[in-house]
Write a protein that holds these residues in place. Structure first.
Motif, PDB file in Angstrom:
ATOM      1  N   VAL A 107       0.647  -1.228   0.008  1.00 35.77           N
ATOM      2  CA  VAL A 107      -0.005  -0.429   0.032  1.00 35.77           C
ATOM      3  C   VAL A 107       0.898   1.335  -0.081  1.00 35.77           C
ATOM      4  O   VAL A 107       0.654   2.185  -0.512  1.00 35.77           O
ATOM      5  N   LEU A 108       1.830   1.235   0.788  1.00 42.71           N
ATOM      6  CA  LEU A 108       2.765   2.336   0.899  1.00 42.71           C
ATOM      7  C   LEU A 108       3.535   2.792  -0.347  1.00 42.71           C
ATOM      8  O   LEU A 108       3.630   3.995  -0.839  1.00 42.71           O
ATOM      9  N   ALA A 109       3.480   1.835  -1.238  1.00 35.84           N
ATOM     10  CA  ALA A 109       4.041   2.094  -2.614  1.00 35.84           C
ATOM     11  C   ALA A 109       3.202   2.973  -3.471  1.00 35.84           C
ATOM     12  O   ALA A 109       3.558   3.739  -4.479  1.00 35.84           O
ATOM     13  N   PHE A 110       1.999   3.323  -3.167  1.00 38.53           N
ATOM     14  CA  PHE A 110       1.129   4.404  -3.630  1.00 38.53           C
ATOM     15  C   PHE A 110       1.285   5.785  -3.081  1.00 38.53           C
ATOM     16  O   PHE A 110       0.713   6.739  -3.748  1.00 38.53           O
ATOM     17  N   VAL A 111       2.122   5.650  -2.135  1.00 38.84           N
ATOM     18  CA  VAL A 111       2.268   7.165  -1.521  1.00 38.84           C
ATOM     19  C   VAL A 111       2.700   8.359  -2.447  1.00 38.84           C
ATOM     20  O   VAL A 111       2.166   9.373  -2.328  1.00 38.84           O
ATOM     21  N   PRO A 112       3.727   7.893  -3.135  1.00 36.96           N
ATOM     22  CA  PRO A 112       4.316   9.064  -4.070  1.00 36.96           C
ATOM     23  C   PRO A 112       2.966   9.334  -5.115  1.00 36.96           C
ATOM     24  O   PRO A 112       2.866  10.412  -5.461  1.00 36.96           O
ATOM     25  N   GLN A 113       2.407   8.306  -5.626  1.00 40.49           N
ATOM     26  CA  GLN A 113       1.329   8.619  -6.611  1.00 40.49           C
ATOM     27  C   GLN A 113       0.369   9.626  -5.882  1.00 40.49           C
ATOM     28  O   GLN A 113      -0.125  10.685  -6.568  1.00 40.49           O
ATOM     29  N   ILE A 114      -0.200   9.438  -4.754  1.00 41.21           N
ATOM     30  CA  ILE A 114      -1.088  10.047  -3.885  1.00 41.21           C
ATOM     31  C   ILE A 114      -0.606  11.595  -3.802  1.00 41.21           C
ATOM     32  O   ILE A 114      -1.187  12.434  -4.132  1.00 41.21           O
ATOM     33  N   ALA A 115       0.520  11.530  -3.558  1.00 42.19           N
ATOM     34  CA  ALA A 115       1.305  13.049  -3.051  1.00 42.19           C
ATOM     35  C   ALA A 115       1.269  13.914  -4.128  1.00 42.19           C
ATOM     36  O   ALA A 115       0.945  15.054  -4.266  1.00 42.19           O
ATOM     37  N   ILE A 116       1.812  13.160  -5.254  1.00 41.74           N
ATOM     38  CA  ILE A 116       1.793  14.028  -6.435  1.00 41.74           C
ATOM     39  C   ILE A 116       0.764  14.523  -7.012  1.00 41.74           C
ATOM     40  O   ILE A 116       0.457  15.314  -7.478  1.00 41.74           O
ATOM     41  N   PHE A 117      -0.458  13.479  -7.088  1.00 44.65           N
ATOM     42  CA  PHE A 117      -1.892  13.884  -7.609  1.00 44.65           C
ATOM     43  C   PHE A 117      -2.273  15.104  -6.911  1.00 44.65           C
ATOM     44  O   PHE A 117      -2.794  16.076  -7.451  1.00 44.65           O
ATOM     45  N   PHE A 118      -2.256  15.055  -5.607  1.00 50.45           N
ATOM     46  CA  PHE A 118      -2.831  16.129  -4.726  1.00 50.45           C
ATOM     47  C   PHE A 118      -2.181  17.338  -4.713  1.00 50.45           C
ATOM     48  O   PHE A 118      -2.562  18.580  -4.610  1.00 50.45           O
ATOM     49  N   ALA A 119      -0.661  17.259  -4.839  1.00 49.63           N
ATOM     50  CA  ALA A 119       0.063  18.496  -5.271  1.00 49.63           C
ATOM     51  C   ALA A 119      -0.621  19.172  -6.350  1.00 49.63           C
ATOM     52  O   ALA A 119      -0.508  20.284  -6.565  1.00 49.63           O
ATOM     53  N   PHE A 120      -0.435  18.324  -7.733  1.00 48.28           N
ATOM     54  CA  PHE A 120      -1.051  19.099  -8.905  1.00 48.28           C
ATOM     55  C   PHE A 120      -2.157  19.756  -8.676  1.00 48.28           C
ATOM     56  O   PHE A 120      -2.928  20.650  -9.125  1.00 48.28           O
ATOM     57  N   PHE A 121      -3.121  18.925  -7.884  1.00 49.44           N
ATOM     58  CA  PHE A 121      -4.539  19.411  -7.831  1.00 49.44           C
ATOM     59  C   PHE A 121      -4.728  20.690  -6.894  1.00 49.44           C
ATOM     60  O   PHE A 121      -5.582  21.435  -7.350  1.00 49.44           O
ATOM     61  N   SER A 122      -3.941  20.604  -5.819  1.00 49.08           N
ATOM     62  CA  SER A 122      -3.674  21.862  -4.846  1.00 49.08           C
ATOM     63  C   SER A 122      -3.164  23.049  -5.944  1.00 49.08           C
ATOM     64  O   SER A 122      -3.819  24.181  -5.683  1.00 49.08           O
TER      65      SER A 122
END
Length: 696
Positions: free
Chosen positions: A379-394
């Motif tokens: 599951v933690l392998a998805f943390v970079p994906q989530i962080a990058i997506f929310f950074a773009f969204f913000s």
């Protein structure tokens, strides 16, 4: 001291609030409302200050929940001072709300935000003259750069500490209106209402037949402190101050109102007359403190909007931007995800070697390697994906582009019978369905909100997309993988459109609300405004990973390891899968897939951790888990699994959020049942269509 922060949407309230409160915030819902409540503690000169960020609103009437919440707080909580934040580049419209605030609260400080954008647009504001015209203190601010925020707070503390209320200027209404207002004031001044509310405001609202005026409320203290000083947490509405409606005494003035109606002065007539008078007053005083030069060339916002809002170029630009977001989130982040997985595998090996050195029991070694690290590590392998997506969204939200995307998306949304603001919600759901569902709060019509809430789970979130991309890469390498992923997204979008038309009929949504949205000026977001919400959302995910998903991984390991010494099919997990096999058999699923589907309901992230445990893959890259599946199922069965996984019941957190936002157990149950039935029906169609076409 209690300070209320008020302003129109998109004036920078969140930037000011975050700068002042930092991490000492509390986020939840207002009691009985689906409007977000944000509050924080500030300490200055050994003094504790409670700052309440009231919902962004254009006025203080009683038509939307944002307006009601903001007005009720000022009226009933009586903050010591109101910090009114104003967009200096659009000051004429913003001052309308300020005038309404001044009718409610005598202690007001105006913060002129975005002064840099105003100057670049040829606008010059004399702050001293503005303060003189309204008889209030005004402070210049550039919140995005942190300029003037502390001065804004300092002035608010100073005004809030005054022994007596300062005298503020009143809006001069036309003589005919003033006579009617004074006549109503004479009737109301003898009642107890006059001691609780500003008399002039009460007379105005009585003439407008405001539905909120005339009700008596009794405050009920919360069971817990309103503002714990601990780190930001999410609370339910039970933590907020509540009010209970008591039997209201009849307000005087009914005969007077009936007499005015005979003269043609109806409720709507009064509302329009008061609004016109306020805007006329603003137009008269505006030249005293503001001048605007004619620009020699179009502003940066106008130049960009010529392309971005173009019916020809706007959509290709939007597709390009969204493609960049998804590419960065799922392709460019892959090396980071692999690094996290390898790091977890290295830590797992280190711990296992240490346990073996001390001759720890085998079951403990297996729990660490095959349970905790195989589950949580995947599951933690998805943390970079989530962080990058929310950074773009913000970044897109704070820059002003996301409002334009909603404007462009309105045409597509209208074809499906949805409101243009639904685009916000659906795009948010690509990151996580929970904030996507909460984003429906921007929709004023309850039926629009409900339809959008029910559609949200059909949008695959980052964890689902991560699992899907891993499985696709294993079963459909190369170009076939891109085609498979695009086809899955096409199925999702097709079902969103079909379901939107169906949901409108189910909730009996016949009328379509008009799409009205302010387009803020473009500006470059600060690093803080991008990183802070990104960190908050990523931290929330990590907290879930180390608590909820950790517990789920241990449960799956126990179910798949006991009784010990028996084949996997004979363990408790195998028996559970056997009981569910009759559901999965028509779709070509084995018992492992059915167990993963069941545990995926708790959190979509646990699907991969469950598969990692059931397929015997120790803490390793997510790719190896998908590869282990290739020996157990055909490409057609894998594709069918992806379709079902993409569409079936949303995670438990999404279900809970759906219930909170819809305030209906019936509609929440309907949404869960709809997703479950739709996923297996579409999966069955895909599987048998594939068999008919000769695929295996």
């Amino acid at each position: 001291m209690k300070i209320a922060l008020v302003g129109n949407p998109n004036v920078g309230k969140s930037t000011v609030f975050n700068a002042l409160t930092g991490s000492n915030q509390q986020v939840g819902n207002w009691a009985g409302k689906t409007v977000e409540r944000k509050s924080g503690i500030i300490r200055r000169d050994n003094r504790e200050i409670e700052l309440i960020d009231l919902p962004g609103t254009y006025s203080l009437t009683a038509y939307t929940q944002e307006e009601i919440v903001t007005r009720e707080y000022i009226l009933r909580e009586k903050p010591d001072v109101v910090m009114a934040l104003v967009d200096a580049s659009n000051i004429e419209r913003n001052l309308y709300l300020v005038l309404q605030i001044l009718e409610l609260a005598p202690r007001v400080v105006i913060g002129l935000n975005m002064m840099d954008l105003a100057r670049s647009g040829g606008i010059t504001i004399d702050t001293a003259e503005l303060a003189k015209a309204l008889n209030v203190t005004a402070v210049e601010i550039v919140a995005a750069k942190g300029i003037g925020i502390e001065d804004f707070l300092t002035e608010a503390i100073k005004i809030g500490s005054l022994p007596n209320d300062p005298l503020t200027s009143e809006v001069p209404y036309p003589d005919e209106l003033e006579q009617k207002i004074r006549a109503m004031e004479d009737l109301l001044k003898k009642t107890s209402w006059a001691s609780r509310y500003p008399l002039r405001w009460l007379a105005l609202k009585r003439l407008e037949r405001d539905p909120e005026v005339g009700q008596e409320w009794k405050a009920v203290a919360p069971s817990k402190p309103l503002l714990p000083t601990s780190r930001e947490s999410c609370c339910d509405s039970g933590d907020a101050l509540k009010y209970e409606l008591r039997e209201a005494s009849e307000l005087p003035g009914e005969d007077l109102l009936l007499a005015y109606e005979k003269e043609g002065w109806t409720k709507d007539h009064f509302e329009m007359a008061f609004a016109d008078a306020k805007y006329s007053y603003i137009s008269r005083i505006l030249p005293k403190f503001m001048t605007q030069e004619a620009l020699k060339r179009p502003s940066r916002t106008d130049s960009l909007d010529r392309w971005i809002l173009s019916p020809v170029w706007g959509y290709p630009i939007m597709i390009l931007i969204l493609a960049l977001v998804f590419w960065a989130s799922f392709i460019a982040s892959a090396p980071l995800g692999d690094a996290v997985s390898q790091g977890m595998a290295w830590v797992a090996d280190l711990l296992v070697n240490a346990l073996q050195l001390i001759h720890a029991p085998d079951f403990l070694t297996s729990l660490i390697r095959d349970g905790i690290f195989a589950g949580v590590g995947a599951v933690l392998a998805f943390v970079p994906q989530i962080a990058i997506f929310f950074a773009f969204f913000s970044f897109l939200q704070d820059s002003g582009y996301l409002a334009r995307a909603a404007f462009l998306g309105d045409r597509m949304m209208q074809l499906m019978g949805l409101h243009g603001k639904s685009f916000f919600s659906l795009v948010s759901s690509f990151g996580c369905n929970v904030p996507g569902i909460m984003a429906t709060r921007t929709l004023e019509d309850p039926k629009d909100r409900l339809v959008t809430i029910l559609l949200n789970p059909l949008i695959p979130c980052v964890p689902r997309l991560g699992v899907m991309s891993a499985v696709v890469a294993a079963f459909f390498p190369g170009t076939r993988g891109a085609i498979a992923m695009l086809s899955l997204m096409f199925i999702s979008m097709l079902l969103v459109m079909f379901s939107a038309l169906l949901m409108r009929k189910v909730v009996n949504q016949k009328e379509r609300s008009a799409f009205v949205m302010e387009l803020p000026l473009y500006h470059l977001p600060t690093l803080r405004n991008v990183l802070w919400p990104t960190w908050h959302k990523t931290y929330t995910f990590l907290k879930r990973a180390w608590t909820f998903i950790l517990a789920a991984s241990i449960v799956v390991w126990v179910l798949s390891s006991f009784p010990q010494g028996v084949p996997m099919e004979s363990t408790w997990a195998g028996k559970m899968g056997g009981l569910l096999s009759f559901i999965g058999r028509p779709l070509g699923f084995d018992w492992r897939i059915m167990v993963a589907v069941v545990f995926g309901f708790t959190a979509k992230e646990t699907t991969l951790s469950t598969l990692g445990i059931l397929y015997g893959v120790a803490a390793d890259a997510s790719q190896s888990i998908a590869q282990a599946m290739t020996g157990a199922m055909s490409p057609l069965r894998a594709y069918t699994f992806l379709v079902v996984y993409m569409l079936y019941i949303p995670c438990l957190a999404s279900v809970v959020t759906t219930h909170k936002e819809s305030a209906s157990l019936r509609w929440t149950g309907f949404g869960v049942a709809y997703n479950l039935v739709l996923s297996f029906v579409v999966g069955w169609i895909v599987f048998h269509a594939g068999l008919a076409l000769g695929f295996q």
